[in-house]
Design a protein around this motif. Structure first.
Motif, PDB file in Angstrom:
ATOM      1  N   UNK A   1      11.805   4.967  13.686  1.00 40.14           N
ATOM      2  CA  UNK A   1      11.109   5.448  12.390  1.00 40.14           C
ATOM      3  C   UNK A   1      11.865   6.646  12.007  1.00 40.14           C
TER       4      UNK A   1
ATOM      5  N   UNK B   1       1.101   5.429   0.606  1.00 41.87           N
ATOM      6  CA  UNK B   1       0.664   6.337   1.405  1.00 41.87           C
ATOM      7  C   UNK B   1       1.600   7.758   1.435  1.00 41.87           C
TER       8      UNK B   1
ATOM      9  N   UNK C   1      -3.400   0.068   6.663  1.00 41.46           N
ATOM     10  CA  UNK C   1      -2.875   1.389   6.780  1.00 41.46           C
ATOM     11  C   UNK C   1      -3.377   1.820   8.026  1.00 41.46           C
TER      12      UNK C   1
ATOM     13  N   UNK D   1      -5.905  12.015   3.409  1.00 43.50           N
ATOM     14  CA  UNK D   1      -4.612  12.498   3.004  1.00 43.50           C
ATOM     15  C   UNK D   1      -4.647  12.551   1.280  1.00 43.50           C
TER      16      UNK D   1
ATOM     17  N   UNK E   1       8.762   8.959   8.144  1.00 40.26           N
ATOM     18  CA  UNK E   1       7.457   8.155   7.843  1.00 40.26           C
ATOM     19  C   UNK E   1       6.933   8.697   6.409  1.00 40.26           C
ATOM     20  N   UNK E   2       6.047   7.715   5.988  1.00 39.17           N
ATOM     21  CA  UNK E   2       5.182   8.141   4.913  1.00 39.17           C
ATOM     22  C   UNK E   2       6.052   8.157   3.587  1.00 39.17           C
TER      23      UNK E   2
ATOM     24  N   UNK F   1       5.720   0.963  10.794  1.00 35.76           N
ATOM     25  CA  UNK F   1       5.576   1.063   9.771  1.00 35.76           C
ATOM     26  C   UNK F   1       7.130   1.247   8.927  1.00 35.76           C
TER      27      UNK F   1
ATOM     28  N   UNK G   1       2.143  -3.240   5.594  1.00 33.69           N
ATOM     29  CA  UNK G   1       1.853  -2.508   6.918  1.00 33.69           C
ATOM     30  C   UNK G   1       2.180  -1.165   6.654  1.00 33.69           C
ATOM     31  N   UNK G   2       1.396  -0.114   6.656  1.00 34.42           N
ATOM     32  CA  UNK G   2       1.731   1.322   6.404  1.00 34.42           C
ATOM     33  C   UNK G   2       1.185   1.915   7.785  1.00 34.42           C
ATOM     34  N   UNK G   3       1.916   2.973   8.435  1.00 34.22           N
ATOM     35  CA  UNK G   3       1.543   3.732   9.466  1.00 34.22           C
ATOM     36  C   UNK G   3       1.257   5.294   8.905  1.00 34.22           C
ATOM     37  N   UNK G   4       0.161   5.943   9.069  1.00 34.27           N
ATOM     38  CA  UNK G   4      -0.022   7.182   8.797  1.00 34.27           C
ATOM     39  C   UNK G   4       0.048   8.081  10.112  1.00 34.27           C
TER      40      UNK G   4
ATOM     41  N   UNK H   1       0.954  -1.013   0.020  1.00 36.44           N
ATOM     42  CA  UNK H   1      -0.016   0.078   0.116  1.00 36.44           C
ATOM     43  C   UNK H   1       0.944   1.142   0.033  1.00 36.44           C
TER      44      UNK H   1
ATOM     45  N   UNK I   1      -4.698   7.150  -1.262  1.00 37.97           N
ATOM     46  CA  UNK I   1      -3.727   5.911  -0.815  1.00 37.97           C
ATOM     47  C   UNK I   1      -4.045   4.813  -1.759  1.00 37.97           C
TER      48      UNK I   1
ATOM     49  N   UNK J   1      11.581   0.176   2.518  1.00 39.05           N
ATOM     50  CA  UNK J   1      11.749   0.928   4.091  1.00 39.05           C
ATOM     51  C   UNK J   1      12.789   0.220   4.830  1.00 39.05           C
TER      52      UNK J   1
END
Lengths: 341, 341
Positions: A335, A60, B98, A140, A338-339, B11, B131-134, A58, A143, A224
């Protein structure tokens, strides 16, 4: 379609959803299978003995548009590359969109055009999809989830668990480009030489390497967590140590400078168009030559080797610095950025 | 894992992500393929002649927990049902999450446990994930994408384009339960008899129908847009008219009452555990009996028939009311109930 922004009705299951599907999605990245309009795409029988490869990702990322690409290019490349690591011919993609009410229709069209173009480049068909619209203030803008299916020729068997002491470790090009491109766009940083995302479909590069180095152990996509996470995962899976030579790892000067300035470890920064590859030592030169002859592999390098793990401790990854010292290269903790995808 | 909420680091691609994958996702819905830890799941070769079925769905429903299920049950059932409409044996699912920073870990565990339980019920394996974390304030806690792959036995061929005049139209149970369950939960409405979502995996029901009525033309999942959108899509695909008898369509009294009170057309409300099915008239009774003998088909009914379309206008769907009149049943226009799935 006259709608200038995405509306809740575009996710309704009714006439407005039919319109956005027909006039935006099918009009850009449609395929014969998508046009059939059933709940599931029906795809031809694989050749006897062909196994399936299946993966999902996914996306984002913010911002949606960045130097070197946009979220649509990432969404295709990310899943194509994950499926391709198995040695599969990547054949089919699904695209699931979560759109925010009010997202500009022109941006959506641009992203979909990029999805179409990148899928064409990779030679994959988008055969099924889904559209959800969430209320303004959530999600946002956009996605994108993609899932991909590939077919693995009979007899091909790659896995991160197959690395053996003595094997060579290769990377297909410079590290850190994607992460730093996003970061500089997000923070409005500018560098003398612009840093672009490396987002690229690498399925053809992988096919070239497999033709040249048929005993390749595995490919892995260093997104990542970057090279550090990837090598630690492989070391863990195979129960081996790995050692890489810092000076042999290709990094663009601008990226190295940005990492120093911002306090990032380039080995932990995400890539979206690079492959890590482990091959038997005697096939390393052939694999390297195959990478370098591909558009996306011109900066490929042999960066280190697999070593025996010490029985008294778990598998480790080492970085040999230019000064001859060795330090442990750990997985990313926490982290840093992010994103990113 | 001690983390009480989802953090951005989950994430990251690093050690925290490894932890949430190992201790939450793999611990609940893990499979052998997921445990292999490669970028793509490698799945056995289909039998010769078996074609692939592939579909995807993203779930953004609010609230996440509702009478009769939660977003995890929906995420499995939605894709299982879409793939199953092709007549495939549904085999493999991907799960792409997400997550919003701050989402309670206990809620995530409950959702993942439900995903595991529903996948077991449906007999499908979750073989790959993402897995994504926003950041906090985006994404509404959790969005889940699933994609599914199934194998279609040689010689089986179903499509919404195969409906013929004279065919019978069946529905596997009462309409509107899911949409009204979500609506009442969201608006804090209470009814004397509680209305529960019908979310259910219907792949076994479909297999039962195909065994009893081998010439079945198609199945279709009447989710967003409800029965009205589904029948209009089928009529369009096959170039036929369809007519259904209002009195024969099963609707629970409480759902009917809620629809009247809230101003919804029950034919346009989403279902998540129902199948529309078109079969040759002479196999209608056998198909109905097969549905009724399945746990999820006890209220199944034959609700109408396929008719010749008039050449002077496009395909239409008609509703015959109890008073003997006929009105056109249109696709949903606009959006009546967002974020229903």
């Amino acid at each position: 379609m006259n709608d200038e922004t995405v509306l809740l009705g575009h996710g309704s299951g009714g006439t407005m959803m039919k319109r956005i599907i027909d006039e935006v999605f099918a009009a850009t990245y449609g395929s014969e299978e998508l046009a059939q309009g059933n709940d599931a795409a029906v795809l031809p029988a694989p050749a006897p003995g062909e196994r399936l490869a299946f993966s999902t990702d996914t996306f984002v990322v913010t911002p949606h548009f960045f130097p070197g690409g946009n979220i649509g290019r990432l969404a295709v490349c990310g899943t194509v590359n994950d499926v391709a690591t198995s040695g599969a011919h990547v054949k089919y993609l699904s695209v699931g969109m979560v759109l925010e009410e009010g997202f500009p229709m022109d941006d959506l069209r641009r992203i979909c055009a990029t999805i179409a173009e990148t899928a064409r480049e990779a030679g994959v068909h988008i055969v099924t999809g889904d559209t959800k619209v969430v209320n303004r203030g959530h999600g946002d803008g956009i996605y994108i989830n993609t899932a991909g299916v590939g077919l693995i020729p009979e007899g091909r068997d790659l896995s991160g668990a197959y690395c053996k002491p003595g094997d060579a470790i290769l990377v297909s090009g410079t590290l850190g480009d994607h992460g730093i491109a996003i970061m500089s766009q997000r923070e409005n940083l500018s560098f003398t030489s612009p840093i672009e995302s490396d987002a690229a479909p690498l399925n053809r590069l992988i096919a070239d390497v497999l033709a040249a180095a048929p005993d390749t152990r595995c490919f892995r996509d260093p997104t990542r967590g970057g090279l550090a996470s990837t090598l630690n995962e492989l070391a863990e899976q195979s129960g081996v140590d790995m050692a890489i030579r810092e000076d042999d790892v290709p990094v663009k000067d601008a990226v190295r400078g940005a990492c120093e300035m911002l306090g990032y470890d380039v080995f932990q920064v995400a890539n979206e168009g690079k492959m890590v590859c482990v091959v038997p030592a005697e096939q390393a030169d052939a694999a390297l030559a195959a990478m370098r002859s591909n558009t996306y592999g011109s900066d490929a390098a042999i960066i280190g080797q697999v070593e025996e793990a010490k029985p008294e401790r778990g598998p480790k990854v080492f970085l040999e610095t230019g000064f001859g010292s060795r330090r442990i290269l750990d997985m990313l903790v926490g982290e840093q950025l992010p994103r990113i995808c």
